[in-house]
Design a protein around this motif. Structure first.
Motif, PDB file in Angstrom:
ATOM      1  N   ARG A 140      47.515  36.847  38.304  1.00 51.92           N
ATOM      2  CA  ARG A 140      46.460  35.859  38.105  1.00 51.92           C
ATOM      3  C   ARG A 140      46.558  34.755  39.164  1.00 51.92           C
ATOM      4  N   ILE A 141      45.409  34.264  39.584  1.00 48.63           N
ATOM      5  CA  ILE A 141      45.374  33.094  40.448  1.00 48.63           C
ATOM      6  C   ILE A 141      44.923  31.909  39.615  1.00 48.63           C
ATOM      7  N   SER A 142      45.391  30.724  40.031  1.00 51.21           N
ATOM      8  CA  SER A 142      45.056  29.562  39.217  1.00 51.21           C
ATOM      9  C   SER A 142      44.992  28.296  40.058  1.00 51.21           C
ATOM     10  N   LYS A 143      44.241  27.336  39.513  1.00 53.54           N
ATOM     11  CA  LYS A 143      44.208  25.960  40.022  1.00 53.54           C
ATOM     12  C   LYS A 143      44.171  25.058  38.794  1.00 53.54           C
ATOM     13  N   ASP A 144      45.154  24.173  38.719  1.00 53.54           N
ATOM     14  CA  ASP A 144      45.291  23.336  37.523  1.00 53.54           C
ATOM     15  C   ASP A 144      45.383  24.236  36.283  1.00 53.54           C
ATOM     16  N   LYS A 145      44.452  24.094  35.339  1.00 51.78           N
ATOM     17  CA  LYS A 145      44.527  24.899  34.114  1.00 51.78           C
ATOM     18  C   LYS A 145      43.585  26.099  34.125  1.00 51.78           C
ATOM     19  N   GLU A 146      42.811  26.227  35.191  1.00 48.35           N
ATOM     20  CA  GLU A 146      41.865  27.345  35.264  1.00 48.35           C
ATOM     21  C   GLU A 146      42.517  28.514  35.989  1.00 48.35           C
ATOM     22  N   GLU A 147      42.291  29.719  35.466  1.00 44.26           N
ATOM     23  CA  GLU A 147      42.897  30.890  36.093  1.00 44.26           C
ATOM     24  C   GLU A 147      41.963  32.092  36.005  1.00 44.26           C
ATOM     25  N   LEU A 148      42.195  33.041  36.938  1.00 45.16           N
ATOM     26  CA  LEU A 148      41.394  34.262  36.996  1.00 45.16           C
ATOM     27  C   LEU A 148      42.315  35.454  37.219  1.00 45.16           C
ATOM     28  N   LYS A 149      41.970  36.574  36.596  1.00 54.14           N
ATOM     29  CA  LYS A 149      42.738  37.809  36.730  1.00 54.14           C
ATOM     30  C   LYS A 149      42.287  38.576  37.969  1.00 54.14           C
ATOM     31  N   LEU A 150      43.254  39.137  38.706  1.00 54.62           N
ATOM     32  CA  LEU A 150      42.959  39.963  39.870  1.00 54.62           C
ATOM     33  C   LEU A 150      43.186  41.430  39.548  1.00 54.62           C
ATOM     34  N   SER A 151      42.468  42.299  40.244  1.00 51.85           N
ATOM     35  CA  SER A 151      42.772  43.725  40.162  1.00 51.85           C
ATOM     36  C   SER A 151      44.055  43.976  40.958  1.00 51.85           C
ATOM     37  N   ASN A 188      35.344  50.346  53.983  1.00 52.34           N
ATOM     38  CA  ASN A 188      34.521  49.460  53.153  1.00 52.34           C
ATOM     39  C   ASN A 188      35.225  49.076  51.846  1.00 52.34           C
ATOM     40  N   SER A 189      36.270  49.824  51.479  1.00 54.51           N
ATOM     41  CA  SER A 189      37.038  49.455  50.286  1.00 54.51           C
ATOM     42  C   SER A 189      37.722  48.106  50.487  1.00 54.51           C
ATOM     43  N   ILE A 190      38.298  47.883  51.681  1.00 52.58           N
ATOM     44  CA  ILE A 190      38.911  46.594  52.006  1.00 52.58           C
ATOM     45  C   ILE A 190      37.864  45.488  51.935  1.00 52.58           C
ATOM     46  N   TRP A 191      36.693  45.753  52.506  1.00 54.10           N
ATOM     47  CA  TRP A 191      35.639  44.739  52.529  1.00 54.10           C
ATOM     48  C   TRP A 191      35.200  44.355  51.113  1.00 54.10           C
ATOM     49  N   VAL A 192      35.119  45.339  50.232  1.00 53.08           N
ATOM     50  CA  VAL A 192      34.748  45.064  48.839  1.00 53.08           C
ATOM     51  C   VAL A 192      35.803  44.178  48.169  1.00 53.08           C
ATOM     52  N   HIS A 193      37.081  44.523  48.348  1.00 53.47           N
ATOM     53  CA  HIS A 193      38.151  43.731  47.735  1.00 53.47           C
ATOM     54  C   HIS A 193      38.177  42.312  48.302  1.00 53.47           C
ATOM     55  N   LEU A 194      37.993  42.182  49.615  1.00 55.63           N
ATOM     56  CA  LEU A 194      37.964  40.848  50.228  1.00 55.63           C
ATOM     57  C   LEU A 194      36.788  40.026  49.716  1.00 55.63           C
ATOM     58  N   SER A 195      35.640  40.666  49.562  1.00 55.72           N
ATOM     59  CA  SER A 195      34.468  39.969  49.030  1.00 55.72           C
ATOM     60  C   SER A 195      34.725  39.477  47.612  1.00 55.72           C
ATOM     61  N   LYS A 200      36.242  34.903  43.821  1.00 58.60           N
ATOM     62  CA  LYS A 200      37.160  34.338  42.833  1.00 58.60           C
ATOM     63  C   LYS A 200      37.776  33.031  43.331  1.00 58.60           C
ATOM     64  N   LEU A 201      38.084  32.953  44.615  1.00 56.58           N
ATOM     65  CA  LEU A 201      38.597  31.699  45.185  1.00 56.58           C
ATOM     66  C   LEU A 201      37.528  30.610  45.102  1.00 56.58           C
ATOM     67  N   ALA A 202      36.277  30.992  45.345  1.00 51.58           N
ATOM     68  CA  ALA A 202      35.179  30.024  45.256  1.00 51.58           C
ATOM     69  C   ALA A 202      34.984  29.554  43.813  1.00 51.58           C
ATOM     70  N   THR A 203      35.137  30.472  42.865  1.00 54.41           N
ATOM     71  CA  THR A 203      35.003  30.112  41.449  1.00 54.41           C
ATOM     72  C   THR A 203      36.047  29.086  41.039  1.00 54.41           C
ATOM     73  N   LEU A 204      37.274  29.247  41.556  1.00 59.68           N
ATOM     74  CA  LEU A 204      38.333  28.292  41.237  1.00 59.68           C
ATOM     75  C   LEU A 204      38.163  26.975  41.984  1.00 59.68           C
TER      76      LEU A 204
END
Length: 224
Positions: A140-151, A188-195, A200-204
């Motif tokens: 999971r990535i997080s900033k302060d108390k907000e977090e998101l799960k990664l594949s 294109n698999s790399i590009w999808v994961h990077l996108s 998710k970074l923008a969401t945090l």
């Protein structure tokens, strides 16, 4: 977890690979010392299983080269039953453990678990870059108390970038590091994961983003 398996006995390698993969490990297999060194030099592994007696470079030569370059990936040596001096030399060169042939698969699995567990203990569970945190246990990535799960693959890509902030990686290098040389994964698999990671970074709303340098690669940079 990702392992490198190097032994010139191809039938044995295939049998070991099947067993390891059944336990959830990702395994890259090679059959000579030169390939073992090149794979270990370019990719990131959680553990390496090296037979001592191999063509081109011996397992001891591969181990010595890697340790001289500062690579501390755990190494399990496979040795002949009578080769006591080889076992001593291997431990002196920085091997973590050894297993004599013939061996039971159950013992091999136990040694691999112990080897990879030692690396996990040595690694920080939480990596921080600027205001972004990555938890290796929960992916999971997080900033302060907000977090998101990664594949799984998102985690491996971001882990690579966070361990090497501001360093450029081409898409080809990412594929080699994460999927291995012999993968048939498409670019294109790399590009999808990077996108997905960028979203998710923008969401945090962290002060970190994945930057693309045209014609060169991708890096993790600080934004203000």
């Amino acid at each position: 977890m990702r392992l490198l398996l190097a032994d010139d006995e191809q039938e044995l390698v295939r049998a070991i690979q099947v067993i390891l993969e059944s336990q959830g490990y990702a395994v890259d297999s090679v059959y000579d010392g030169k390939d073992a060194y090149e794979y270990a030099d370019l990719a990131e592994y959680d553990g390496i299983i090296l037979d001592i007696m191999m063509p081109t470079y011996s397992g001891l030569e591969v181990l010595e080269k890697l340790r001289k370059e500062g690579k501390q990936t755990p190494v399990l040596l496979l040795t002949a039953k009578a080769a006591i001096e080889d076992r001593i030399d291997g431990l002196d060169l920085g091997a973590d453990d050894y297993l004599t042939k013939p061996f039971a698969m159950g013992e091999l699995l136990a040694r691999v678990r112990a080897m990879t567990r030692r690396k996990t203990i040595l690694q920080p569970k939480i990596i921080t870059f600027e205001d972004l945190k990555l938890d290796s246990d929960t992916m999971r990535i997080s900033k302060d108390k907000e977090e998101l799960k990664l594949s799984n693959k998102e985690f491996q890509i971001l882990h690579l970038l966070m361990e090497n902030p501001k360093q450029l990686f081409s898409a080809e290098q990412m594929i080699e590091q994460i999927w291995g040389w012999d993968t048939d994964v498409e670019m294109n698999s790399i590009w999808v994961h990077l996108s997905n990671l960028r979203k998710k970074l923008a969401t945090l709303d962290v002060h970190v983003k994945i930057v693309a340098t045209r014609g060169v690669g991708y890096s993790l940079e600080v934004t203000k």
